[in-house]
Design an enzyme around this catalytic site. Structure first.
Site, PDB file in Angstrom:
ATOM      1  CB  CYS A 297      45.903  49.274  24.187  1.00 42.66           C
ATOM      2  SG  CYS A 297      46.918  49.512  25.645  1.00 42.66           S
TER       3      CYS A 297
ATOM      4  CG  HIS B 264      46.365  54.478  25.043  1.00 41.36           C
ATOM      5  ND1 HIS B 264      45.962  54.811  26.315  1.00 41.36           N
ATOM      6  CD2 HIS B 264      46.821  53.196  25.127  1.00 41.36           C
ATOM      7  CE1 HIS B 264      46.162  53.779  27.119  1.00 41.36           C
ATOM      8  NE2 HIS B 264      46.677  52.779  26.420  1.00 41.36           N
TER       9      HIS B 264
HETATM   10  N1  LIG Z   1      43.059  48.325  29.935  1.00 42.88           N
HETATM   11  C1  LIG Z   1      43.502  48.315  28.685  1.00 42.88           C
HETATM   12  O1  LIG Z   1      43.484  49.347  27.956  1.00 42.88           O
HETATM   13  C2  LIG Z   1      44.036  47.052  28.098  1.00 42.88           C
HETATM   14  C3  LIG Z   1      44.337  47.042  26.734  1.00 42.88           C
HETATM   15  C4  LIG Z   1      44.847  45.880  26.166  1.00 42.88           C
HETATM   16  C5  LIG Z   1      45.024  44.776  26.945  1.00 42.88           C
HETATM   17  N2  LIG Z   1      44.719  44.797  28.273  1.00 42.88           N
HETATM   18  C6  LIG Z   1      44.928  43.576  29.054  1.00 42.88           C
HETATM   19  O2  LIG Z   1      43.662  43.072  29.451  1.00 42.88           O
HETATM   20  C7  LIG Z   1      43.786  42.452  30.729  1.00 42.88           C
HETATM   21  C8  LIG Z   1      42.777  43.052  31.689  1.00 42.88           C
HETATM   22  O3  LIG Z   1      42.997  44.434  31.805  1.00 42.88           O
HETATM   23  P1  LIG Z   1      41.957  45.408  32.502  1.00 42.88           P
HETATM   24  O4  LIG Z   1      42.463  46.767  32.195  1.00 42.88           O
HETATM   25  O5  LIG Z   1      40.560  45.061  32.138  1.00 42.88           O
HETATM   26  O6  LIG Z   1      42.205  45.075  34.066  1.00 42.88           O
HETATM   27  P2  LIG Z   1      41.209  45.236  35.308  1.00 42.88           P
HETATM   28  O7  LIG Z   1      40.260  46.360  35.121  1.00 42.88           O
HETATM   29  O8  LIG Z   1      42.091  45.257  36.499  1.00 42.88           O
HETATM   30  O9  LIG Z   1      40.363  43.883  35.307  1.00 42.88           O
HETATM   31  C9  LIG Z   1      40.943  42.635  35.593  1.00 42.88           C
HETATM   32  C10 LIG Z   1      39.889  41.544  35.468  1.00 42.88           C
HETATM   33  O10 LIG Z   1      40.527  40.282  35.689  1.00 42.88           O
HETATM   34  C11 LIG Z   1      39.845  39.595  36.730  1.00 42.88           C
HETATM   35  N3  LIG Z   1      40.778  38.762  37.486  1.00 42.88           N
HETATM   36  C12 LIG Z   1      41.868  39.169  38.166  1.00 42.88           C
HETATM   37  N4  LIG Z   1      42.468  38.091  38.746  1.00 42.88           N
HETATM   38  C13 LIG Z   1      41.731  37.018  38.399  1.00 42.88           C
HETATM   39  C14 LIG Z   1      41.826  35.633  38.690  1.00 42.88           C
HETATM   40  N5  LIG Z   1      42.804  35.128  39.441  1.00 42.88           N
HETATM   41  N6  LIG Z   1      40.888  34.805  38.178  1.00 42.88           N
HETATM   42  C15 LIG Z   1      39.887  35.291  37.415  1.00 42.88           C
HETATM   43  N7  LIG Z   1      39.747  36.596  37.109  1.00 42.88           N
HETATM   44  C16 LIG Z   1      40.663  37.440  37.595  1.00 42.88           C
HETATM   45  C17 LIG Z   1      39.266  40.694  37.584  1.00 42.88           C
HETATM   46  O11 LIG Z   1      38.231  40.164  38.377  1.00 42.88           O
HETATM   47  P3  LIG Z   1      37.829  40.851  39.797  1.00 42.88           P
HETATM   48  O12 LIG Z   1      36.989  42.051  39.449  1.00 42.88           O
HETATM   49  O13 LIG Z   1      37.061  39.765  40.450  1.00 42.88           O
HETATM   50  O14 LIG Z   1      39.090  41.197  40.492  1.00 42.88           O
HETATM   51  C18 LIG Z   1      38.781  41.650  36.501  1.00 42.88           C
HETATM   52  O15 LIG Z   1      37.580  41.161  35.937  1.00 42.88           O
HETATM   53  C19 LIG Z   1      45.242  42.613  31.143  1.00 42.88           C
HETATM   54  O16 LIG Z   1      45.963  41.461  30.763  1.00 42.88           O
HETATM   55  C20 LIG Z   1      45.701  43.802  30.336  1.00 42.88           C
HETATM   56  O17 LIG Z   1      47.090  43.770  30.096  1.00 42.88           O
HETATM   57  C21 LIG Z   1      44.226  45.916  28.863  1.00 42.88           C
END
Ligand SMILES: NC(=O)c1ccc[n+]([C@@H]2O[C@H](COP(=O)([O-])OP(=O)(O)OC[C@H]3O[C@@H](n4cnc5c(N)ncnc54)[C@H](OP(=O)(O)O)[C@@H]3O)[C@@H](O)[C@H]2O)c1
Length: 334
Positions: free
Chosen positions: A130, A242
């Site tokens: 991001c 950010h």
């Molecule tokens: N947040 C940001 O600003 C941002 C920006 C760019 C990239 N990212 C990337 O995007 C990804 C997700 O980030 P997030 O911020 O959305 O995280 P998050 O809010 O913690 O959400 C994680 C998601 O992944 C699912 N998950 C976790 N373990 C899993 C598994 N073993 N099998 C299937 N689903 C699973 C979770 O499901 P449950 O609800 O069932 O646990 C939830 O839907 C990460 O790789 C992060 O680096 C995030």
């Protein structure tokens, strides 16, 4: 018009929820949306298109017939399941760090290097981090006009960048702090309430993983492996959005007026007037990258200083992924 069967992996997470919202807002042509998450969330209902979708547990057979798979469930899941989705015939757009530096996976920001997405031998396209996305969107017009010599960036990153649970933790930690009864942190290494800290894993030479990502990813996006980039990334107690302070040194001199002229017409950018600061509260919930406070750097000949703010969940993740999918699938859709 053709419609697509779309899987959203990580649909219950901070990015996944934005992906669903953006697919809906932009009237992405879907025939079916399959929300996938961990077994913990199986059976949960989430709203989409005026109805409710039932979350399914991610398993290898989940991608049968899927034409577009948007991944945001962390690098481990993407590494394991991304290739399976691609083998099943889906275009995979991945938000995690799993594939970003793989030479066979294009790393794409549509405003900057969409053409890179056409060659994707693994069937996977990666979305940058991001903090990288908003920086390259803001700097691309300056790069195209005057070349880049050096970038020094410092970030002020929101807690939503660490996921939905990190947002809850900041809210609870702030309430507890104000009541004089601080709670121990679970997601962050120290409490984020009224605090500033670098919460990423150490990488190399004293830099964090986030800092090294900004260096390597911007070099890959601009196909400039020698580009001089130095990053300091810091988390601040902001819920979403950010902010970055960027010092950019260009090959040819650009005045402040030149930079404003270039940024005013740049795709995906809102140039803030002198009375408006790019701020997370301005950028949160918006699609554009806000750029402002443009000043000539006082320490270099060809340097400009600017402030850049964007919604890390939208342009920094979900929106970028959906824009890539729109660009690549639009010819099939019409
Ligand atoms: N947040 C940001 O600003 C941002 C920006 C760019 C990239 N990212 C990337 O995007 C990804 C997700 O980030 P997030 O911020 O959305 O995280 P998050 O809010 O913690 O959400 C994680 C998601 O992944 C699912 N998950 C976790 N373990 C899993 C598994 N073993 N099998 C299937 N689903 C699973 C979770 O499901 P449950 O609800 O069932 O646990 C939830 O839907 C990460 O790789 C992060 O680096 C995030």
């Amino acid at each position: 018009m053709k419609r697509f069967k779309v899987a959203v992996v990580g649909a219950t997470g901070a990015v996944g929820r934005q992906m669903l919202a953006i697919l809906e807002e932009r009237s992405f042509p879907v025939s079916e949306v399959i929300p996938l998450a961990s077994p913990r969330s199986a059976g949960r209902k989430i709203p989409f298109g005026g109805a409710e979708l039932t979350v399914r547990a991610l398993e290898p057979g989940a991608f049968a017939g899927v034409e577009l798979a948007l991944f945001s469930a962390g690098a481990t899941v993407s590494r394991e399941m991304g290739p399976l989705a691609a083998q099943a015939g889906a275009l995979v757009v991945d938000n995690s760090s799993a594939w970003r530096m793989d030479p066979e996976v294009p790393l794409v920001v549509p405003e900057v290097n969409l053409e890179a997405a056409r060659k994707r031998p693994r069937g996977i396209i990666a979305n940058p981090n991001c903090s990288t996305i908003q920086m390259v969107v803001a700097l691309e017009p300056l790069r195209a006009a005057a070349g880049l010599r050096r970038i020094v960036v410092s970030t002020y990153q929101a807690v939503s960048g660490k996921g939905a649970r990190a947002v809850d933790e900041l809210v609870r930690a702030t309430e507890a702090h104000l009541k004089g009864a601080p709670i121990p942190p679970a997601i962050f290494p120290s409490s984020m309430a009224f605090n500033v800290l670098a919460d990423w894993k150490p990488a190399e030479a004293g830099y964090t993983e986030e800092e090294i990502k900004m260096v390597n990813e911007s070099r890959k996006i601009w196909s400039d492996p020698a580009l001089r980039v130095s990053a300091t990334t810091v988390r601040v107690p902001v819920l979403n959005g950010h902010t970055e302070s960027v010092l950019v040194e260009t090959e040819r001199k650009l005045t402040v007026a030149d930079a404003k002229r270039l940024l005013r017409d740049a795709p995906g950018v809102i140039l803030c007037d002198d009375a408006t600061q790019p701020m997370p509260t301005l950028a949160s919930g918006r699609d554009e990258v806000f750029v402002g406070r443009i000043r000539e750097d006082l320490s270099t000949d060809n340097g400009l200083c600017l402030i850049v703010a964007a919604d890390n969940l939208r342009k920094g993740a979900a929106l970028d992924a959906v824009q890539i999918a729109e660009a690549l699938l639009s010819s099939a859709a019409s």
